[in-house]
Design a protein around this motif. Sequence first.
Motif, PDB file in Angstrom:
ATOM      1  N   ASN A 194      87.610 -46.059  -0.631  1.00 39.68           N
ATOM      2  CA  ASN A 194      88.788 -44.947   0.045  1.00 39.68           C
ATOM      3  C   ASN A 194      88.047 -43.987   0.935  1.00 39.68           C
ATOM      4  OD1 ASN A 194      90.611 -46.594  -1.272  1.00 39.68           O
ATOM      5  ND2 ASN A 194      90.862 -45.004  -3.015  1.00 39.68           N
ATOM      6  N   ALA A 195      86.745 -43.447   0.395  1.00 36.03           N
ATOM      7  CA  ALA A 195      86.110 -42.352   1.230  1.00 36.03           C
ATOM      8  C   ALA A 195      85.654 -42.716   2.406  1.00 36.03           C
ATOM      9  CB  ALA A 195      84.769 -41.971   0.194  1.00 36.03           C
ATOM     10  N   PHE A 196      85.353 -44.028   2.705  1.00 36.51           N
ATOM     11  CA  PHE A 196      85.111 -44.658   4.017  1.00 36.51           C
ATOM     12  C   PHE A 196      86.344 -44.803   4.838  1.00 36.51           C
ATOM     13  CE2 PHE A 196      80.959 -45.167   2.228  1.00 36.51           C
ATOM     14  CZ  PHE A 196      79.995 -44.985   3.650  1.00 36.51           C
ATOM     15  N   VAL A 197      87.459 -45.545   4.239  1.00 36.77           N
ATOM     16  CA  VAL A 197      88.313 -46.094   5.044  1.00 36.77           C
ATOM     17  C   VAL A 197      89.495 -44.931   5.458  1.00 36.77           C
ATOM     18  CG1 VAL A 197      90.293 -47.658   4.827  1.00 36.77           C
ATOM     19  CG2 VAL A 197      88.186 -48.561   4.143  1.00 36.77           C
ATOM     20  N   HIS A 198      89.429 -43.952   4.651  1.00 41.96           N
ATOM     21  CA  HIS A 198      90.594 -42.899   4.739  1.00 41.96           C
ATOM     22  C   HIS A 198      89.917 -41.687   5.619  1.00 41.96           C
ATOM     23  CE1 HIS A 198      93.552 -45.441   2.766  1.00 41.96           C
ATOM     24  NE2 HIS A 198      92.888 -45.670   1.767  1.00 41.96           N
ATOM     25  N   ALA A 199      88.903 -41.754   5.761  1.00 42.47           N
ATOM     26  CA  ALA A 199      88.073 -40.139   6.024  1.00 42.47           C
ATOM     27  C   ALA A 199      88.083 -40.434   7.493  1.00 42.47           C
ATOM     28  CB  ALA A 199      87.039 -40.082   5.577  1.00 42.47           C
ATOM     29  N   PRO A 200      88.421 -39.030   8.249  1.00 39.83           N
ATOM     30  CA  PRO A 200      88.214 -38.966   9.684  1.00 39.83           C
ATOM     31  C   PRO A 200      86.728 -38.970  10.098  1.00 39.83           C
ATOM     32  CG  PRO A 200      89.624 -37.452   8.911  1.00 39.83           C
ATOM     33  CD  PRO A 200      89.128 -37.874   7.641  1.00 39.83           C
ATOM     34  N   LEU A 254      76.278 -38.554  12.378  1.00 41.30           N
ATOM     35  CA  LEU A 254      77.610 -39.114  11.813  1.00 41.30           C
ATOM     36  C   LEU A 254      78.074 -38.353  10.627  1.00 41.30           C
ATOM     37  CD1 LEU A 254      79.540 -41.520  12.107  1.00 41.30           C
ATOM     38  CD2 LEU A 254      78.135 -42.734  10.221  1.00 41.30           C
ATOM     39  N   VAL A 255      79.342 -37.647  10.612  1.00 47.87           N
ATOM     40  CA  VAL A 255      79.744 -36.951   9.236  1.00 47.87           C
ATOM     41  C   VAL A 255      81.084 -37.394   9.154  1.00 47.87           C
ATOM     42  CG1 VAL A 255      78.589 -34.802  10.030  1.00 47.87           C
ATOM     43  CG2 VAL A 255      80.729 -35.391  10.972  1.00 47.87           C
ATOM     44  N   ARG A 256      81.503 -37.371   7.948  1.00 51.70           N
ATOM     45  CA  ARG A 256      82.908 -37.605   7.520  1.00 51.70           C
ATOM     46  C   ARG A 256      83.536 -36.346   6.760  1.00 51.70           C
ATOM     47  NH1 ARG A 256      81.655 -41.307   2.858  1.00 51.70           N
ATOM     48  NH2 ARG A 256      81.600 -39.542   1.723  1.00 51.70           N
ATOM     49  N   HIS A 257      84.643 -36.064   7.203  1.00 47.93           N
ATOM     50  CA  HIS A 257      85.887 -35.002   6.927  1.00 47.93           C
ATOM     51  C   HIS A 257      86.593 -35.324   5.803  1.00 47.93           C
ATOM     52  CE1 HIS A 257      85.372 -32.506  10.814  1.00 47.93           C
ATOM     53  NE2 HIS A 257      84.270 -32.848  10.335  1.00 47.93           N
ATOM     54  N   LYS A 258      86.703 -34.318   5.059  1.00 44.96           N
ATOM     55  CA  LYS A 258      87.830 -34.480   3.570  1.00 44.96           C
ATOM     56  C   LYS A 258      88.649 -33.155   3.712  1.00 44.96           C
ATOM     57  CE  LYS A 258      88.391 -35.681  -1.053  1.00 44.96           C
ATOM     58  NZ  LYS A 258      87.815 -35.863  -2.519  1.00 44.96           N
ATOM     59  N   LYS A 259      89.851 -33.136   3.767  1.00 41.69           N
ATOM     60  CA  LYS A 259      90.550 -31.989   3.527  1.00 41.69           C
ATOM     61  C   LYS A 259      91.067 -31.884   2.339  1.00 41.69           C
ATOM     62  CE  LYS A 259      92.441 -32.414   8.373  1.00 41.69           C
ATOM     63  NZ  LYS A 259      93.597 -32.501   9.136  1.00 41.69           N
ATOM     64  N   SER A 260      90.697 -30.804   1.539  1.00 40.53           N
ATOM     65  CA  SER A 260      91.196 -30.513   0.123  1.00 40.53           C
ATOM     66  C   SER A 260      91.158 -28.897   0.061  1.00 40.53           C
ATOM     67  CB  SER A 260      90.142 -31.264  -0.927  1.00 40.53           C
ATOM     68  OG  SER A 260      88.797 -30.845  -0.752  1.00 40.53           O
ATOM     69  N   THR A 261      91.871 -28.420  -0.697  1.00 34.06           N
ATOM     70  CA  THR A 261      91.811 -27.027  -1.071  1.00 34.06           C
ATOM     71  C   THR A 261      91.115 -26.712  -2.431  1.00 34.06           C
ATOM     72  OG1 THR A 261      94.164 -27.051   0.252  1.00 34.06           O
ATOM     73  CG2 THR A 261      93.527 -25.115  -1.215  1.00 34.06           C
ATOM     74  N   THR A 301      88.898 -25.428   2.620  1.00 30.22           N
ATOM     75  CA  THR A 301      89.830 -26.557   2.840  1.00 30.22           C
ATOM     76  C   THR A 301      89.435 -27.761   3.534  1.00 30.22           C
ATOM     77  OG1 THR A 301      90.645 -25.541   4.883  1.00 30.22           O
ATOM     78  CG2 THR A 301      91.870 -24.839   3.100  1.00 30.22           C
ATOM     79  N   LEU A 302      88.190 -27.809   3.906  1.00 28.53           N
ATOM     80  CA  LEU A 302      87.621 -29.083   4.634  1.00 28.53           C
ATOM     81  C   LEU A 302      86.134 -29.175   3.979  1.00 28.53           C
ATOM     82  CD1 LEU A 302      87.961 -31.232   6.946  1.00 28.53           C
ATOM     83  CD2 LEU A 302      86.978 -29.338   8.307  1.00 28.53           C
ATOM     84  N   GLU A 303      85.861 -30.374   3.834  1.00 26.22           N
ATOM     85  CA  GLU A 303      84.422 -30.890   3.413  1.00 26.22           C
ATOM     86  C   GLU A 303      83.914 -31.674   4.233  1.00 26.22           C
ATOM     87  OE1 GLU A 303      84.277 -32.926  -0.431  1.00 26.22           O
ATOM     88  OE2 GLU A 303      85.444 -31.356  -1.431  1.00 26.22           O
ATOM     89  N   ILE A 304      82.872 -31.262   4.870  1.00 30.55           N
ATOM     90  CA  ILE A 304      81.967 -32.019   5.841  1.00 30.55           C
ATOM     91  C   ILE A 304      80.870 -32.694   5.338  1.00 30.55           C
ATOM     92  CG2 ILE A 304      80.990 -32.062   8.179  1.00 30.55           C
ATOM     93  CD1 ILE A 304      82.879 -29.550   8.938  1.00 30.55           C
ATOM     94  N   THR A 305      80.767 -34.071   5.268  1.00 28.99           N
ATOM     95  CA  THR A 305      79.866 -34.747   4.577  1.00 28.99           C
ATOM     96  C   THR A 305      78.866 -35.729   5.774  1.00 28.99           C
ATOM     97  OG1 THR A 305      80.943 -34.988   2.626  1.00 28.99           O
ATOM     98  CG2 THR A 305      79.126 -36.307   2.415  1.00 28.99           C
ATOM     99  N   PRO A 306      77.761 -35.257   5.714  1.00 24.99           N
ATOM    100  CA  PRO A 306      76.770 -36.112   6.607  1.00 24.99           C
ATOM    101  C   PRO A 306      76.654 -37.543   5.869  1.00 24.99           C
ATOM    102  CG  PRO A 306      75.532 -34.147   6.291  1.00 24.99           C
ATOM    103  CD  PRO A 306      76.821 -34.054   5.150  1.00 24.99           C
ATOM    104  N   VAL A 307      76.734 -38.590   6.483  1.00 26.07           N
ATOM    105  CA  VAL A 307      76.820 -40.027   6.153  1.00 26.07           C
ATOM    106  C   VAL A 307      75.554 -40.829   6.861  1.00 26.07           C
ATOM    107  CG1 VAL A 307      77.911 -42.153   5.750  1.00 26.07           C
ATOM    108  CG2 VAL A 307      79.048 -39.659   5.402  1.00 26.07           C
TER     109      VAL A 307
END
Length: 207
Positions: free
Chosen positions: A97-103, A111-118, A133-139
């Motif tokens: 889910n983290a790979f498929v649903h992330a911007p 390469l980074v993955r964003h996740k919006k969460s409060t 409100t935004l997690e930016i994760t290097p991948v």
Amino acid sequence: MSRDPHGKPLQRVALELGYISIYWAWLEDAIDSLITQLAPLEEGHAANAIMGSTDIRQKVQMLKALAFIRRGKSDGWYEAVIANLNVIDNDLRGRRNAFVHAPWFVPKGKLVRHKKSTKIAKAQAFQPPVLTTLEITPVKIAEARKLKQDMLKALQNVAHQLAFAMEINWYTERGISFEECVRVQRSLLRTAAKQRAAQRQRAASSA
């Protein structure tokens, strides 16, 4: 042929995301087949209507219950089914889910993955709380490839478990454990793969 407007990091992750999506669909389809076998359900419209209206977490719980009911005196099969389902539900599902649903983005070629969460995090002493409100994760692309490999392993496990379930009474009556059955299945698959490779080689030599 038009030029790809995206850089290599995004191209690589797009390829791996494609495999992850395909493998997850295959994995869910294999789970459907095992549920259909154990229930049992009439294949075709009846099984498809039920499986198509059920999400993966519900399927996992259904399959755990059905495996418990159908386990009989089988040696190792039930335990293998439960262990594999726990990996699928507790590990692979979240990673997928983290790979498929992330911007996905590539700032400065990384390469980074964003996740919006409060989240309102407690700050250091005498400091006000901090809102994020935004997690930016290097991948790293290796993470996607590892997930792909782990999903393929889980898929192979379900295939072995389904093959055993189809003849579970035959195996248990003869005292054949699930582990022994898997060894035989893998040996047959290796033999078949060698035969196909030899056929391709002969075809290439004669061409």
